[in-house]
Motif scaffolding. Sequence first.
Motif, PDB file in Angstrom:
ATOM      1  N   ARG A 265      -8.980  94.285 -62.657  1.00 31.44           N
ATOM      2  CA  ARG A 265      -8.684  92.891 -63.000  1.00 31.44           C
ATOM      3  C   ARG A 265      -7.413  92.922 -63.838  1.00 31.44           C
ATOM      4  O   ARG A 265      -7.428  93.396 -64.986  1.00 31.44           O
ATOM      5  N   VAL A 266      -6.309  92.425 -63.296  1.00 32.70           N
ATOM      6  CA  VAL A 266      -5.016  92.805 -63.855  1.00 32.70           C
ATOM      7  C   VAL A 266      -4.015  91.661 -63.871  1.00 32.70           C
ATOM      8  O   VAL A 266      -4.174  90.651 -63.193  1.00 32.70           O
ATOM      9  N   GLY A 267      -2.950  91.868 -64.658  1.00 28.23           N
ATOM     10  CA  GLY A 267      -1.773  91.030 -64.618  1.00 28.23           C
ATOM     11  C   GLY A 267      -0.801  91.517 -63.548  1.00 28.23           C
ATOM     12  O   GLY A 267      -1.022  92.547 -62.898  1.00 28.23           O
ATOM     13  N   PRO A 268       0.319  90.821 -63.367  1.00 28.95           N
ATOM     14  CA  PRO A 268       1.213  91.096 -62.236  1.00 28.95           C
ATOM     15  C   PRO A 268       1.781  92.504 -62.131  1.00 28.95           C
ATOM     16  O   PRO A 268       1.843  93.041 -61.020  1.00 28.95           O
ATOM     17  N   PRO A 269       2.242  93.175 -63.202  1.00 24.96           N
ATOM     18  CA  PRO A 269       2.964  94.434 -62.983  1.00 24.96           C
ATOM     19  C   PRO A 269       2.065  95.631 -62.684  1.00 24.96           C
ATOM     20  O   PRO A 269       2.566  96.702 -62.342  1.00 24.96           O
ATOM     21  N   PHE A 270       0.753  95.470 -62.811  1.00 24.75           N
ATOM     22  CA  PHE A 270      -0.142  96.598 -62.597  1.00 24.75           C
ATOM     23  C   PHE A 270       0.063  97.219 -61.222  1.00 24.75           C
ATOM     24  O   PHE A 270       0.131  98.451 -61.081  1.00 24.75           O
ATOM     25  N   VAL A 271       0.143  96.397 -60.182  1.00 25.44           N
ATOM     26  CA  VAL A 271       0.225  96.927 -58.817  1.00 25.44           C
ATOM     27  C   VAL A 271       1.515  97.712 -58.628  1.00 25.44           C
ATOM     28  O   VAL A 271       1.525  98.778 -57.997  1.00 25.44           O
ATOM     29  N   ARG A 272       2.612  97.197 -59.156  1.00 21.32           N
ATOM     30  CA  ARG A 272       3.882  97.920 -59.054  1.00 21.32           C
ATOM     31  C   ARG A 272       3.751  99.329 -59.624  1.00 21.32           C
ATOM     32  O   ARG A 272       4.166 100.324 -58.995  1.00 21.32           O
ATOM     33  N   ALA A 273       3.165  99.436 -60.803  1.00 18.27           N
ATOM     34  CA  ALA A 273       2.993 100.743 -61.425  1.00 18.27           C
ATOM     35  C   ALA A 273       1.961 101.577 -60.688  1.00 18.27           C
ATOM     36  O   ALA A 273       2.143 102.787 -60.507  1.00 18.27           O
ATOM     37  N   ARG A 274       0.873 100.941 -60.251  1.00 16.72           N
ATOM     38  CA  ARG A 274      -0.235 101.679 -59.644  1.00 16.72           C
ATOM     39  C   ARG A 274       0.156 102.331 -58.325  1.00 16.72           C
ATOM     40  O   ARG A 274      -0.370 103.395 -57.962  1.00 16.72           O
ATOM     41  N   VAL A 275       1.094 101.708 -57.570  1.00 15.84           N
ATOM     42  CA  VAL A 275       1.510 102.298 -56.296  1.00 15.84           C
ATOM     43  C   VAL A 275       2.810 103.089 -56.430  1.00 15.84           C
ATOM     44  O   VAL A 275       3.306 103.645 -55.453  1.00 15.84           O
ATOM     45  N   GLY A 276       3.390 103.125 -57.630  1.00 12.01           N
ATOM     46  CA  GLY A 276       4.584 103.932 -57.846  1.00 12.01           C
ATOM     47  C   GLY A 276       5.867 103.319 -57.341  1.00 12.01           C
ATOM     48  O   GLY A 276       6.768 104.026 -56.887  1.00 12.01           O
ATOM     49  N   GLN A 277       5.976 102.002 -57.427  1.00 13.01           N
ATOM     50  CA  GLN A 277       7.245 101.352 -57.068  1.00 13.01           C
ATOM     51  C   GLN A 277       8.197 101.388 -58.260  1.00 13.01           C
ATOM     52  O   GLN A 277       7.782 101.215 -59.410  1.00 13.01           O
ATOM     53  N   GLU A 278       9.471 101.581 -57.956  1.00 14.99           N
ATOM     54  CA  GLU A 278      10.499 101.414 -58.980  1.00 14.99           C
ATOM     55  C   GLU A 278      10.601  99.943 -59.361  1.00 14.99           C
ATOM     56  O   GLU A 278      10.235  99.056 -58.579  1.00 14.99           O
ATOM     57  N   VAL A 279      11.100  99.686 -60.559  1.00 20.12           N
ATOM     58  CA  VAL A 279      11.382  98.322 -60.966  1.00 20.12           C
ATOM     59  C   VAL A 279      12.636  97.868 -60.233  1.00 20.12           C
ATOM     60  O   VAL A 279      13.715  98.424 -60.428  1.00 20.12           O
ATOM     61  N   ARG A 280      12.476  96.886 -59.359  1.00 16.70           N
ATOM     62  CA  ARG A 280      13.602  96.461 -58.530  1.00 16.70           C
ATOM     63  C   ARG A 280      14.516  95.514 -59.295  1.00 16.70           C
ATOM     64  O   ARG A 280      14.054  94.622 -60.010  1.00 16.70           O
ATOM     65  N   ALA A 281      15.816  95.700 -59.131  1.00 16.33           N
ATOM     66  CA  ALA A 281      16.778  94.782 -59.732  1.00 16.33           C
ATOM     67  C   ALA A 281      16.648  93.412 -59.067  1.00 16.33           C
ATOM     68  O   ALA A 281      16.258  93.303 -57.899  1.00 16.33           O
ATOM     69  N   PRO A 282      16.962  92.340 -59.794  1.00 19.13           N
ATOM     70  CA  PRO A 282      16.888  91.010 -59.183  1.00 19.13           C
ATOM     71  C   PRO A 282      17.754  90.901 -57.935  1.00 19.13           C
ATOM     72  O   PRO A 282      18.826  91.503 -57.837  1.00 19.13           O
ATOM     73  N   LEU A 283      17.282  90.126 -56.972  1.00 21.62           N
ATOM     74  CA  LEU A 283      18.020  89.918 -55.734  1.00 21.62           C
ATOM     75  C   LEU A 283      19.305  89.149 -56.003  1.00 21.62           C
ATOM     76  O   LEU A 283      19.339  88.211 -56.801  1.00 21.62           O
ATOM     77  N   THR A 284      20.361  89.548 -55.317  1.00 20.82           N
ATOM     78  CA  THR A 284      21.597  88.773 -55.345  1.00 20.82           C
ATOM     79  C   THR A 284      21.480  87.610 -54.367  1.00 20.82           C
ATOM     80  O   THR A 284      20.533  87.535 -53.570  1.00 20.82           O
ATOM     81  N   ALA A 285      22.458  86.726 -54.404  1.00 20.01           N
ATOM     82  CA  ALA A 285      22.452  85.591 -53.487  1.00 20.01           C
ATOM     83  C   ALA A 285      22.475  86.062 -52.039  1.00 20.01           C
ATOM     84  O   ALA A 285      21.730  85.559 -51.185  1.00 20.01           O
ATOM     85  N   ASP A 286      23.308  87.044 -51.738  1.00 19.41           N
ATOM     86  CA  ASP A 286      23.387  87.535 -50.368  1.00 19.41           C
ATOM     87  C   ASP A 286      22.095  88.212 -49.941  1.00 19.41           C
ATOM     88  O   ASP A 286      21.645  88.065 -48.799  1.00 19.41           O
ATOM     89  N   GLU A 287      21.465  88.952 -50.854  1.00 20.40           N
ATOM     90  CA  GLU A 287      20.191  89.604 -50.529  1.00 20.40           C
ATOM     91  C   GLU A 287      19.092  88.579 -50.290  1.00 20.40           C
ATOM     92  O   GLU A 287      18.220  88.761 -49.432  1.00 20.40           O
ATOM     93  N   ALA A 288      19.129  87.491 -51.041  1.00 21.95           N
ATOM     94  CA  ALA A 288      18.096  86.466 -50.898  1.00 21.95           C
ATOM     95  C   ALA A 288      18.112  85.840 -49.515  1.00 21.95           C
ATOM     96  O   ALA A 288      17.067  85.441 -48.988  1.00 21.95           O
TER      97      ALA A 288
END
Length: 474
Positions: A265-288
Amino acid sequence: MLEADLLAPFPDEVAVPAATVAAAVARSGRVLVVLDDDPTGTQSVADLPVLTRWAVEDLRWALEQGAPALYVLTNTRSLDPADAEQRNREVVTNALDAASAAGVDVGFVSRSDSTLRGHFPLEPTVIADVLERHAGRRTDAVVVVPAFPDAGRITVGGVHYTRAAGGTVVPVAETEFARDATFGFHSSALAEYVEEKSAGRYAAADVLVLDLALVRGPAEAIADVLDRATGMTPVVVDAVTEDDLRSLALGLAESERRGRSLLYRVGPPFVRARVGQEVRAPLTADEAFAGTSPAPGGGLVVVGSHVAQTTRQLKALVAGHPAVVVEVGVDRLLSGADAAAELDRVVAAVSAALAEQDVVVHTSRLLVRRDDPAESLRIARTVSGAVVEVVRRTLAAHPPRFVVAKGGITSSDVATSGLGIRRAVVRGPMLPGIVSLWQPVGGAAAGIPFVVFAGNVGDDRSLLDVVRVLSTAS
Protein backbone atom coordinates in the motif's frame (compact mmCIF):
# COMPACT_ATOMS: atom_id res chain seq x y z
CA MET A 1 10.31 20.97 13.39
CA LEU A 2 13.42 21.07 11.22
CA GLU A 3 13.90 18.10 8.93
CA ALA A 4 17.63 18.07 9.73
CA ASP A 5 16.89 17.63 13.45
CA LEU A 6 14.44 14.86 12.67
CA LEU A 7 17.06 12.97 10.66
CA ALA A 8 19.97 13.52 13.05
CA PRO A 9 19.61 10.23 15.01
CA PHE A 10 19.61 8.11 11.86
CA PRO A 11 22.45 6.95 9.59
CA ASP A 12 23.14 8.71 6.31
CA GLU A 13 21.41 7.40 3.22
CA VAL A 14 23.18 4.73 1.20
CA ALA A 15 23.51 5.06 -2.56
CA VAL A 16 21.68 2.23 -4.35
CA PRO A 17 21.92 2.11 -8.16
CA ALA A 18 18.61 1.57 -9.93
CA ALA A 19 20.31 -1.11 -12.04
CA THR A 20 20.95 -3.17 -8.91
CA VAL A 21 17.25 -3.25 -8.12
CA ALA A 22 16.31 -3.91 -11.76
CA ALA A 23 18.60 -6.94 -11.78
CA ALA A 24 16.85 -8.34 -8.70
CA VAL A 25 13.48 -7.81 -10.37
CA ALA A 26 14.65 -9.54 -13.54
CA ARG A 27 15.78 -12.56 -11.53
CA SER A 28 12.35 -12.88 -9.92
CA GLY A 29 10.49 -12.63 -13.22
CA ARG A 30 7.52 -11.14 -11.41
CA VAL A 31 5.37 -8.36 -12.90
CA LEU A 32 3.70 -5.90 -10.55
CA VAL A 33 0.02 -5.16 -11.16
CA VAL A 34 -0.64 -1.73 -9.67
CA LEU A 35 -4.22 -0.94 -8.73
CA ASP A 36 -4.17 2.84 -8.82
CA ASP A 37 -7.03 4.48 -6.94
CA ASP A 38 -6.69 7.57 -9.11
CA PRO A 39 -4.56 8.16 -12.22
CA THR A 40 -1.98 10.36 -10.55
CA GLY A 41 -0.03 7.33 -9.34
CA THR A 42 1.72 7.08 -12.69
CA GLN A 43 3.51 10.39 -12.15
CA SER A 44 6.79 8.82 -11.00
CA VAL A 45 7.23 6.16 -13.70
CA ALA A 46 7.94 6.00 -17.44
CA ASP A 47 7.32 3.62 -20.33
CA LEU A 48 4.81 1.43 -18.53
CA PRO A 49 1.36 0.37 -19.81
CA VAL A 50 -1.72 1.78 -18.12
CA LEU A 51 -5.30 0.55 -18.42
CA THR A 52 -8.57 2.28 -17.63
CA ARG A 53 -10.50 -0.96 -18.25
CA TRP A 54 -9.65 -4.33 -16.80
CA ALA A 55 -11.16 -6.99 -19.04
CA VAL A 56 -8.90 -10.03 -19.29
CA GLU A 57 -7.94 -9.09 -22.86
CA ASP A 58 -6.84 -5.63 -21.71
CA LEU A 59 -4.68 -7.13 -18.99
CA ARG A 60 -3.25 -9.64 -21.46
CA TRP A 61 -2.28 -6.71 -23.73
CA ALA A 62 -0.54 -4.96 -20.85
CA LEU A 63 1.34 -8.11 -19.82
CA GLU A 64 2.45 -8.62 -23.42
CA GLN A 65 4.27 -5.28 -23.38
CA GLY A 66 7.08 -6.96 -21.42
CA ALA A 67 7.28 -4.21 -18.78
CA PRO A 68 8.12 -4.97 -15.12
CA ALA A 69 4.88 -3.33 -13.97
CA LEU A 70 1.52 -2.27 -15.32
CA TYR A 71 -1.09 0.12 -13.96
CA VAL A 72 -4.83 -0.38 -13.74
CA LEU A 73 -6.76 2.80 -13.09
CA THR A 74 -9.48 1.77 -10.64
CA ASN A 75 -10.45 5.30 -9.55
CA THR A 76 -11.75 3.83 -6.31
CA ARG A 77 -11.02 6.98 -4.33
CA SER A 78 -14.14 8.40 -5.97
CA LEU A 79 -16.29 5.38 -4.98
CA ASP A 80 -18.05 4.33 -1.81
CA PRO A 81 -16.57 1.36 0.08
CA ALA A 82 -18.89 -1.26 -1.41
CA ASP A 83 -18.17 -0.23 -4.99
CA ALA A 84 -14.45 0.08 -4.25
CA GLU A 85 -14.43 -3.46 -2.90
CA GLN A 86 -16.22 -4.84 -5.94
CA ARG A 87 -13.87 -3.07 -8.34
CA ASN A 88 -10.77 -4.36 -6.56
CA ARG A 89 -12.16 -7.91 -6.72
CA GLU A 90 -12.80 -7.64 -10.45
CA VAL A 91 -9.35 -6.30 -11.25
CA VAL A 92 -7.44 -8.86 -9.19
CA THR A 93 -9.52 -11.78 -10.44
CA ASN A 94 -9.07 -10.77 -14.07
CA ALA A 95 -5.37 -10.05 -13.57
CA LEU A 96 -4.85 -13.53 -12.14
CA ASP A 97 -6.71 -15.06 -15.07
CA ALA A 98 -4.69 -13.05 -17.60
CA ALA A 99 -1.42 -13.87 -15.87
CA SER A 100 -2.25 -17.58 -15.75
CA ALA A 101 -3.05 -17.62 -19.46
CA ALA A 102 0.17 -15.74 -20.25
CA GLY A 103 2.32 -17.83 -17.91
CA VAL A 104 3.39 -14.75 -15.95
CA ASP A 105 3.94 -14.49 -12.18
CA VAL A 106 2.32 -11.35 -10.80
CA GLY A 107 2.41 -9.41 -7.54
CA PHE A 108 -0.01 -6.70 -6.46
CA VAL A 109 0.37 -3.10 -5.38
CA SER A 110 -2.44 -0.94 -3.98
CA ARG A 111 -1.36 2.58 -4.92
CA SER A 112 -2.99 5.43 -3.06
CA ASP A 113 -2.43 8.94 -1.79
CA SER A 114 0.83 10.08 -0.21
CA THR A 115 -1.24 12.18 2.21
CA LEU A 116 -3.01 9.02 3.47
CA ARG A 117 -6.44 9.51 1.89
CA GLY A 118 -8.20 6.48 0.44
CA HIS A 119 -9.90 3.18 1.23
CA PHE A 120 -7.48 1.69 3.73
CA PRO A 121 -7.31 -1.06 4.93
CA LEU A 122 -10.23 -2.10 2.72
CA GLU A 123 -8.33 -2.32 -0.56
CA PRO A 124 -5.32 -4.44 0.46
CA THR A 125 -7.68 -6.63 2.50
CA VAL A 126 -9.81 -7.31 -0.57
CA ILE A 127 -6.76 -8.03 -2.72
CA ALA A 128 -5.50 -10.50 -0.12
CA ASP A 129 -8.89 -12.20 0.03
CA VAL A 130 -9.02 -12.68 -3.75
CA LEU A 131 -5.45 -13.98 -3.81
CA GLU A 132 -6.29 -16.60 -1.19
CA ARG A 133 -9.60 -17.64 -2.72
CA HIS A 134 -8.53 -17.56 -6.36
CA ALA A 135 -4.87 -18.54 -6.21
CA GLY A 136 -4.42 -20.13 -2.80
CA ARG A 137 -1.87 -17.47 -1.88
CA ARG A 138 -1.96 -16.23 1.72
CA THR A 139 -0.59 -12.78 2.43
CA ASP A 140 1.99 -12.48 5.20
CA ALA A 141 2.33 -8.70 5.34
CA VAL A 142 0.87 -5.47 4.00
CA VAL A 143 3.80 -3.10 3.54
CA VAL A 144 2.69 0.54 3.90
CA VAL A 145 5.00 3.06 2.16
CA PRO A 146 3.25 6.44 1.64
CA ALA A 147 6.48 8.44 1.25
CA PHE A 148 6.70 10.68 -1.84
CA PRO A 149 9.93 12.67 -1.50
CA ASP A 150 9.48 14.37 -4.90
CA ALA A 151 6.30 15.98 -3.56
CA GLY A 152 7.68 16.64 -0.06
CA ARG A 153 6.10 13.70 1.80
CA ILE A 154 8.53 11.77 3.97
CA THR A 155 8.29 9.21 6.78
CA VAL A 156 10.76 9.27 9.68
CA GLY A 157 10.58 7.26 12.88
CA GLY A 158 7.25 5.83 11.77
CA VAL A 159 5.70 9.31 11.50
CA HIS A 160 4.53 10.73 8.18
CA TYR A 161 5.36 14.38 7.41
CA THR A 162 4.98 16.93 4.65
CA ARG A 163 7.77 19.38 3.97
CA ALA A 164 7.10 23.06 4.60
CA ALA A 165 9.04 26.32 4.24
CA GLY A 166 12.48 26.89 5.70
CA GLY A 167 13.53 23.24 5.94
CA THR A 168 10.70 22.41 8.33
CA VAL A 169 8.29 19.49 8.27
CA VAL A 170 4.69 19.23 9.48
CA PRO A 171 2.98 16.01 10.62
CA VAL A 172 0.52 15.12 7.90
CA ALA A 173 -2.42 14.99 10.31
CA GLU A 174 -1.94 18.75 10.84
CA THR A 175 -2.46 19.55 7.13
CA GLU A 176 -5.61 20.23 5.12
CA PHE A 177 -5.44 16.73 3.67
CA ALA A 178 -6.28 15.17 7.05
CA ARG A 179 -9.54 17.15 7.05
CA ASP A 180 -10.72 15.51 3.83
CA ALA A 181 -14.52 15.20 3.89
CA THR A 182 -14.44 11.52 2.97
CA PHE A 183 -11.06 10.19 4.08
CA GLY A 184 -10.06 12.39 7.02
CA PHE A 185 -7.84 11.09 9.81
CA HIS A 186 -6.17 12.13 13.07
CA SER A 187 -2.90 10.19 13.35
CA SER A 188 0.44 11.03 11.72
CA ALA A 189 2.20 8.08 13.36
CA LEU A 190 1.58 5.36 10.80
CA ALA A 191 1.09 2.56 13.33
CA GLU A 192 -1.61 4.65 15.02
CA TYR A 193 -3.05 5.55 11.61
CA VAL A 194 -3.38 1.83 10.85
CA GLU A 195 -5.20 1.28 14.16
CA GLU A 196 -7.44 4.30 13.53
CA LYS A 197 -8.43 3.39 9.98
CA SER A 198 -8.89 -0.29 10.80
CA ALA A 199 -11.13 0.60 13.76
CA GLY A 200 -8.83 -1.35 16.06
CA ARG A 201 -8.61 -4.50 13.95
CA TYR A 202 -4.86 -3.94 13.88
CA ALA A 203 -3.50 -2.55 17.14
CA ALA A 204 -0.72 0.02 16.82
CA ALA A 205 1.46 -2.13 19.08
CA ASP A 206 1.26 -5.02 16.60
CA VAL A 207 2.39 -2.98 13.57
CA LEU A 208 5.98 -3.61 12.50
CA VAL A 209 8.07 -0.49 11.80
CA LEU A 210 10.99 -0.43 9.37
CA ASP A 211 12.70 2.77 10.45
CA LEU A 212 15.53 4.52 8.63
CA ALA A 213 18.18 2.61 10.57
CA LEU A 214 16.82 -0.62 9.08
CA VAL A 215 16.01 0.81 5.65
CA ARG A 216 19.53 2.17 5.30
CA GLY A 217 21.06 -1.12 6.38
CA PRO A 218 21.51 -4.44 4.57
CA ALA A 219 18.66 -6.07 2.65
CA GLU A 220 18.93 -9.10 4.88
CA ALA A 221 18.03 -7.02 7.96
CA ILE A 222 14.83 -5.80 6.29
CA ALA A 223 13.95 -9.35 5.31
CA ASP A 224 14.65 -10.56 8.83
CA VAL A 225 11.96 -8.22 10.20
CA LEU A 226 9.51 -9.32 7.52
CA ASP A 227 10.16 -12.95 8.48
CA ARG A 228 8.14 -12.18 11.63
CA ALA A 229 5.08 -11.11 9.65
CA THR A 230 2.13 -13.43 9.23
CA GLY A 231 -1.58 -13.12 8.60
CA MET A 232 -1.46 -9.71 6.89
CA THR A 233 0.69 -8.02 9.51
CA PRO A 234 0.86 -4.28 8.74
CA VAL A 235 4.42 -3.06 8.20
CA VAL A 236 5.04 0.70 8.00
CA VAL A 237 8.21 2.04 6.41
CA ASP A 238 10.42 5.11 6.72
CA ALA A 239 11.69 6.75 3.53
CA VAL A 240 13.15 10.19 2.83
CA THR A 241 14.98 9.75 -0.48
CA GLU A 242 14.89 7.69 -3.65
CA ASP A 243 17.85 5.69 -2.36
CA ASP A 244 15.81 4.79 0.73
CA LEU A 245 13.07 3.41 -1.50
CA ARG A 246 15.61 1.46 -3.57
CA SER A 247 17.24 0.04 -0.46
CA LEU A 248 13.80 -1.00 0.73
CA ALA A 249 13.16 -2.60 -2.68
CA LEU A 250 16.20 -4.83 -2.25
CA GLY A 251 15.00 -5.88 1.20
CA LEU A 252 11.54 -6.66 -0.16
CA ALA A 253 13.03 -8.67 -3.00
CA GLU A 254 15.06 -10.68 -0.50
CA SER A 255 11.98 -11.25 1.65
CA GLU A 256 10.01 -12.53 -1.34
CA ARG A 257 12.94 -14.72 -2.35
CA ARG A 258 12.70 -16.31 1.10
CA GLY A 259 9.06 -17.10 0.42
CA ARG A 260 7.23 -14.23 2.10
CA SER A 261 3.99 -13.18 0.37
CA LEU A 262 3.74 -9.37 0.45
CA LEU A 263 1.16 -6.82 -0.58
CA TYR A 264 1.98 -3.14 -0.90
CA ARG A 265 0.00 0.00 0.00
CA VAL A 266 2.09 2.85 -1.31
CA GLY A 267 2.56 6.36 -2.62
CA PRO A 268 3.56 7.09 -6.23
CA PRO A 269 7.38 6.65 -6.28
CA PHE A 270 7.39 3.18 -4.70
CA VAL A 271 6.86 1.38 -8.02
CA ARG A 272 9.65 3.29 -9.74
CA ALA A 273 12.08 2.23 -7.04
CA ARG A 274 10.67 -1.28 -6.66
CA VAL A 275 11.21 -2.15 -10.35
CA GLY A 276 14.56 -0.35 -10.60
CA GLN A 277 13.67 2.49 -12.94
CA GLU A 278 15.94 5.51 -13.13
CA VAL A 279 14.42 8.85 -12.24
CA ARG A 280 13.45 10.18 -15.65
CA ALA A 281 14.08 13.81 -16.54
CA PRO A 282 10.95 15.81 -17.39
CA LEU A 283 9.75 15.48 -20.97
CA THR A 284 10.61 18.28 -23.36
CA ALA A 285 8.00 19.77 -25.66
CA ASP A 286 9.24 17.72 -28.59
CA GLU A 287 9.27 14.52 -26.52
CA ALA A 288 5.73 15.17 -25.34
CA PHE A 289 4.46 15.20 -28.93
CA ALA A 290 6.86 12.60 -30.36
CA GLY A 291 5.14 10.26 -32.80
CA THR A 292 1.97 12.36 -32.95
CA SER A 293 0.48 14.88 -35.35
CA PRO A 294 -0.73 17.71 -33.10
CA ALA A 295 -4.19 19.05 -33.85
CA PRO A 296 -4.41 22.70 -34.94
CA GLY A 297 -5.51 25.29 -32.44
CA GLY A 298 -5.12 25.25 -28.70
CA GLY A 299 -4.87 22.82 -25.84
CA LEU A 300 -7.42 22.16 -23.11
CA VAL A 301 -6.71 22.50 -19.38
CA VAL A 302 -9.40 21.05 -17.11
CA VAL A 303 -9.28 21.95 -13.41
CA GLY A 304 -11.55 20.13 -10.98
CA SER A 305 -9.55 19.79 -7.75
CA HIS A 306 -10.49 22.20 -4.96
CA VAL A 307 -7.49 21.92 -2.66
CA ALA A 308 -5.82 25.24 -1.91
CA GLN A 309 -2.72 24.21 -3.85
CA THR A 310 -4.76 23.82 -7.05
CA THR A 311 -6.53 27.14 -6.60
CA ARG A 312 -3.19 28.93 -6.29
CA GLN A 313 -1.88 27.13 -9.37
CA LEU A 314 -4.98 28.04 -11.35
CA LYS A 315 -4.57 31.69 -10.39
CA ALA A 316 -0.93 31.65 -11.55
CA LEU A 317 -1.88 29.99 -14.84
CA VAL A 318 -4.61 32.50 -15.62
CA ALA A 319 -2.31 35.41 -14.76
CA GLY A 320 0.71 34.11 -16.66
CA HIS A 321 -0.59 32.40 -19.81
CA PRO A 322 -2.73 33.74 -22.66
CA ALA A 323 -5.77 31.48 -22.58
CA VAL A 324 -9.54 31.73 -22.67
CA VAL A 325 -10.94 30.93 -19.23
CA VAL A 326 -14.36 29.29 -18.89
CA GLU A 327 -15.86 28.70 -15.46
CA VAL A 328 -18.33 25.88 -14.82
CA GLY A 329 -20.89 27.02 -12.25
CA VAL A 330 -21.16 24.26 -9.64
CA ASP A 331 -24.28 25.80 -8.11
CA ARG A 332 -26.05 25.58 -11.49
CA LEU A 333 -24.93 21.98 -11.98
CA LEU A 334 -26.35 20.97 -8.62
CA SER A 335 -29.63 22.80 -9.11
CA GLY A 336 -30.77 20.24 -11.68
CA ALA A 337 -32.97 22.54 -13.75
CA ASP A 338 -30.04 24.68 -14.93
CA ALA A 339 -27.51 21.87 -15.45
CA ALA A 340 -28.17 21.18 -19.15
CA ALA A 341 -28.09 24.86 -20.10
CA GLU A 342 -24.85 25.33 -18.18
CA LEU A 343 -23.23 22.44 -20.04
CA ASP A 344 -24.38 23.80 -23.42
CA ARG A 345 -22.94 27.21 -22.58
CA VAL A 346 -19.56 25.82 -21.52
CA VAL A 347 -19.19 23.47 -24.50
CA ALA A 348 -20.00 26.22 -26.98
CA ALA A 349 -17.49 28.60 -25.40
CA VAL A 350 -14.71 26.01 -25.19
CA SER A 351 -15.14 24.64 -28.72
CA ALA A 352 -15.13 28.10 -30.27
CA ALA A 353 -12.06 29.26 -28.38
CA LEU A 354 -9.98 26.12 -29.06
CA ALA A 355 -9.76 26.98 -32.73
CA GLU A 356 -7.42 29.84 -31.86
CA GLN A 357 -5.82 29.36 -28.47
CA ASP A 358 -5.54 27.37 -25.25
CA VAL A 359 -8.60 27.09 -23.05
CA VAL A 360 -8.80 26.68 -19.27
CA VAL A 361 -12.01 25.12 -17.97
CA HIS A 362 -12.42 25.15 -14.21
CA THR A 363 -15.16 24.52 -11.73
CA SER A 364 -16.15 27.44 -9.53
CA ARG A 365 -13.85 27.59 -6.54
CA LEU A 366 -16.57 27.47 -3.86
CA LEU A 367 -16.31 23.94 -2.48
CA VAL A 368 -19.70 22.46 -1.64
CA ARG A 369 -19.31 20.33 1.51
CA ARG A 370 -21.64 17.98 3.32
CA ASP A 371 -21.19 16.29 6.69
CA ASP A 372 -22.15 12.93 5.16
CA PRO A 373 -19.12 11.42 3.34
CA ALA A 374 -21.40 9.57 0.91
CA GLU A 375 -23.17 12.81 0.00
CA SER A 376 -19.81 14.54 -0.47
CA LEU A 377 -18.79 11.81 -2.90
CA ARG A 378 -22.12 12.15 -4.75
CA ILE A 379 -21.59 15.87 -5.23
CA ALA A 380 -18.02 15.27 -6.40
CA ARG A 381 -19.23 12.72 -8.95
CA THR A 382 -21.97 15.05 -10.20
CA VAL A 383 -19.52 17.86 -10.80
CA SER A 384 -16.90 15.58 -12.33
CA GLY A 385 -19.55 14.03 -14.57
CA ALA A 386 -20.42 17.43 -15.94
CA VAL A 387 -16.76 18.24 -16.60
CA VAL A 388 -16.40 14.91 -18.42
CA GLU A 389 -19.39 15.72 -20.60
CA VAL A 390 -17.76 19.01 -21.55
CA VAL A 391 -14.56 17.19 -22.57
CA ARG A 392 -16.44 14.48 -24.49
CA ARG A 393 -18.48 16.94 -26.49
CA THR A 394 -15.49 19.21 -27.07
CA LEU A 395 -13.43 16.26 -28.38
CA ALA A 396 -16.14 15.56 -30.95
CA ALA A 397 -16.51 19.22 -31.96
CA HIS A 398 -12.86 20.36 -31.97
CA PRO A 399 -10.11 17.95 -30.82
CA PRO A 400 -7.65 19.84 -28.60
CA ARG A 401 -3.92 19.88 -29.24
CA PHE A 402 -3.29 18.47 -25.74
CA VAL A 403 -5.29 17.90 -22.57
CA VAL A 404 -4.18 18.62 -19.00
CA ALA A 405 -6.46 17.37 -16.21
CA LYS A 406 -5.94 18.79 -12.71
CA GLY A 407 -7.13 16.69 -9.79
CA GLY A 408 -7.30 12.95 -9.17
CA ILE A 409 -10.99 12.29 -9.77
CA THR A 410 -11.00 14.82 -12.59
CA SER A 411 -8.04 13.14 -14.31
CA SER A 412 -9.61 9.71 -14.05
CA ASP A 413 -13.00 10.72 -15.37
CA VAL A 414 -11.54 12.86 -18.16
CA ALA A 415 -9.32 9.97 -19.28
CA THR A 416 -11.90 7.20 -19.19
CA SER A 417 -15.17 8.91 -20.06
CA GLY A 418 -14.19 12.27 -21.56
CA LEU A 419 -11.42 11.10 -23.88
CA GLY A 420 -12.38 7.42 -24.01
CA ILE A 421 -8.86 6.21 -23.23
CA ARG A 422 -8.82 2.44 -22.63
CA ARG A 423 -5.13 1.67 -23.07
CA ALA A 424 -2.15 4.00 -22.87
CA VAL A 425 1.56 4.16 -22.22
CA VAL A 426 2.98 6.40 -19.51
CA ARG A 427 5.67 8.32 -21.38
CA GLY A 428 7.19 10.06 -18.36
CA PRO A 429 6.90 13.12 -16.11
CA MET A 430 6.29 16.72 -17.12
CA LEU A 431 7.80 17.94 -13.84
CA PRO A 432 10.41 16.12 -11.74
CA GLY A 433 8.61 13.01 -10.49
CA ILE A 434 5.17 14.53 -9.96
CA VAL A 435 3.16 14.95 -13.19
CA SER A 436 2.79 12.27 -15.87
CA LEU A 437 2.05 12.31 -19.58
CA TRP A 438 0.11 9.45 -21.15
CA GLN A 439 0.17 8.47 -24.81
CA PRO A 440 -3.28 7.04 -25.60
CA VAL A 441 -3.25 3.81 -27.62
CA GLY A 442 -6.13 3.78 -30.11
CA GLY A 443 -9.50 5.49 -29.81
CA ALA A 444 -10.61 9.05 -30.44
CA ALA A 445 -7.84 10.50 -28.25
CA ALA A 446 -4.97 8.80 -30.09
CA GLY A 447 -2.32 11.40 -30.85
CA ILE A 448 -3.47 13.77 -28.10
CA PRO A 449 -0.97 13.96 -25.21
CA PHE A 450 -2.86 13.62 -21.93
CA VAL A 451 -1.31 15.03 -18.77
CA VAL A 452 -2.38 13.74 -15.35
CA PHE A 453 -1.80 16.38 -12.70
CA ALA A 454 -2.64 15.60 -9.06
CA GLY A 455 -4.40 18.27 -7.06
CA ASN A 456 -1.94 18.23 -4.16
CA VAL A 457 1.48 18.46 -5.84
CA GLY A 458 3.74 21.17 -7.20
CA ASP A 459 4.34 24.79 -6.29
CA ASP A 460 2.21 27.75 -7.28
CA ARG A 461 3.72 27.95 -10.79
CA SER A 462 3.77 24.23 -11.63
CA LEU A 463 0.57 24.16 -13.68
CA LEU A 464 1.71 27.23 -15.59
CA ASP A 465 5.09 25.61 -16.28
CA VAL A 466 3.50 22.43 -17.72
CA VAL A 467 1.09 24.31 -19.95
CA ARG A 468 3.88 26.55 -21.28
CA VAL A 469 5.95 23.50 -22.27
CA LEU A 470 3.05 21.94 -24.15
CA SER A 471 2.03 25.21 -25.79
CA THR A 472 5.50 25.88 -27.19
CA ALA A 473 5.90 22.52 -28.95
CA SER A 474 6.40 22.84 -32.71
